[in-house]
Design a protein around this motif. Structure first.
Motif, PDB file in Angstrom:
ATOM      1  N   MET A 121     -28.422   1.635 -22.846  1.00 30.36           N
ATOM      2  CA  MET A 121     -27.865   2.386 -21.717  1.00 30.36           C
ATOM      3  C   MET A 121     -28.059   3.884 -21.913  1.00 30.36           C
ATOM      4  O   MET A 121     -28.330   4.613 -20.961  1.00 30.36           O
ATOM      5  CB  MET A 121     -26.382   2.069 -21.498  1.00 30.36           C
ATOM      6  CG  MET A 121     -26.128   0.856 -20.628  1.00 30.36           C
ATOM      7  SD  MET A 121     -27.139   0.709 -19.129  1.00 30.36           S
ATOM      8  CE  MET A 121     -26.523   2.001 -18.090  1.00 30.36           C
ATOM      9  N   ARG A 122     -27.951   4.345 -23.141  1.00 30.28           N
ATOM     10  CA  ARG A 122     -28.162   5.768 -23.422  1.00 30.28           C
ATOM     11  C   ARG A 122     -29.582   6.162 -23.020  1.00 30.28           C
ATOM     12  O   ARG A 122     -29.779   7.175 -22.362  1.00 30.28           O
ATOM     13  CB  ARG A 122     -27.945   6.074 -24.904  1.00 30.28           C
ATOM     14  CG  ARG A 122     -28.292   7.526 -25.258  1.00 30.28           C
ATOM     15  CD  ARG A 122     -28.780   7.697 -26.684  1.00 30.28           C
ATOM     16  NE  ARG A 122     -27.813   7.551 -27.723  1.00 30.28           N
ATOM     17  CZ  ARG A 122     -27.234   8.576 -28.348  1.00 30.28           C
ATOM     18  NH1 ARG A 122     -27.499   9.806 -28.001  1.00 30.28           N
ATOM     19  NH2 ARG A 122     -26.402   8.365 -29.323  1.00 30.28           N
ATOM     20  N   ASP A 125     -30.003   6.130 -19.257  1.00 30.53           N
ATOM     21  CA  ASP A 125     -29.371   7.324 -18.688  1.00 30.53           C
ATOM     22  C   ASP A 125     -30.221   8.571 -18.915  1.00 30.53           C
ATOM     23  O   ASP A 125     -30.327   9.426 -18.036  1.00 30.53           O
ATOM     24  CB  ASP A 125     -27.967   7.527 -19.282  1.00 30.53           C
ATOM     25  CG  ASP A 125     -26.965   6.496 -18.790  1.00 30.53           C
ATOM     26  OD1 ASP A 125     -27.249   5.808 -17.780  1.00 30.53           O
ATOM     27  OD2 ASP A 125     -25.907   6.353 -19.437  1.00 30.53           O
ATOM     28  N   THR A 128     -33.098   8.441 -16.500  1.00 31.85           N
ATOM     29  CA  THR A 128     -32.597   8.709 -15.145  1.00 31.85           C
ATOM     30  C   THR A 128     -32.377  10.206 -14.961  1.00 31.85           C
ATOM     31  O   THR A 128     -32.782  10.789 -13.949  1.00 31.85           O
ATOM     32  CB  THR A 128     -31.289   7.929 -14.892  1.00 31.85           C
ATOM     33  OG1 THR A 128     -31.554   6.536 -15.037  1.00 31.85           O
ATOM     34  CG2 THR A 128     -30.745   8.207 -13.504  1.00 31.85           C
ATOM     35  N   LYS A 129     -31.755  10.844 -15.938  1.00 29.14           N
ATOM     36  CA  LYS A 129     -31.521  12.287 -15.882  1.00 29.14           C
ATOM     37  C   LYS A 129     -32.839  13.053 -15.837  1.00 29.14           C
ATOM     38  O   LYS A 129     -32.996  13.984 -15.047  1.00 29.14           O
ATOM     39  CB  LYS A 129     -30.706  12.723 -17.108  1.00 29.14           C
ATOM     40  CG  LYS A 129     -30.394  14.199 -17.151  1.00 29.14           C
ATOM     41  CD  LYS A 129     -29.598  14.559 -18.399  1.00 29.14           C
ATOM     42  CE  LYS A 129     -29.337  16.046 -18.448  1.00 29.14           C
ATOM     43  NZ  LYS A 129     -28.694  16.459 -19.690  1.00 29.14           N
TER      44      LYS A 129
END
Length: 192
Positions: A121-122, A125, A128-129
């Motif tokens: 998930m990190r 994320d 995505t960022k």
């Protein structure tokens, strides 16, 4: 007969190198164990230092910013060595190194395959960022992980034995596959 202008090819390859970056499948294999995170992330800028007309102070500032972008505190991580990092942290370092030169094209080859479930998930994320903050950058994710593709990509190209068998918007292809190979990939995957 086809003739090639060697100088033109050299210039094209050089331009492609300057405008693109790679995130490799195995972050520890892509990081020099003798270099600190600072040195690893700075490497692309050090290579192009003269052409980019930047000094060491600028490079140091850009490393800090790249580490912050991927969620790593530069005060904690810049002096660490790869063996002191988790798999997810090492992949974040690899992503920071890929981003430091502001590439137009970012290619990530199976960026989740060597990452444990807790760190996935990190990394999702972070990507995505990166996509949100770099609207003019093209991100190409090479992956068998259809969940990751569904989460990150807008378009997908399905290859079978090096040939394109299907392409389109992610939701269209994954929800209504046309080709038998695409159907078999989806059947084999667990999509949420």
């Amino acid at each position: 007969s086809i003739t090639y202008d060697c100088e033109s090819i050299k210039n094209s390859v050089s331009k492609l190198r300057k405008e693109s970056s790679l995130v490799f499948q195995h972050p520890f294999a892509s990081l020099d164990p003798k270099w600190t995170v600072q040195e690893s992330v700075a490497e692309p800028l050090e290579i192009w230092k003269k052409q980019l007309h930047i000094d060491s102070t600028s490079i140091h500032s850009k490393v800090k910013l790249a580490l912050k972008t991927v969620g790593l505190d530069p005060l904690i991580f810049a002096k660490k060595y790869p063996h002191e990092l988790s798999g997810g942290q090492a992949q974040c370092v690899a992503i920071a190194r890929a981003l430091i030169s502001n590439p137009r094209i970012l290619v990530a080859d199976e960026p989740m395959s060597a990452i444990d479930v807790a760190e996935r998930m990190r990394i999702l994320d972070v990507f995505t960022k990166v996509r949100c903050e770099n609207k003019n950058m093209t991100c190409i994710f090479v992956s068998h992980d259809l969940g990751m593709i569904q989460y990150l990509a807008t378009r997908v190209i399905v290859l079978n034995e090096g040939k394109v068998v299907e392409s389109g918007r992610v939701n269209e292809v994954l929800n209504n596959p046309k080709h038998a190979y695409t159907k078999s990939l989806i059947k084999a995957a667990t999509l949420y």
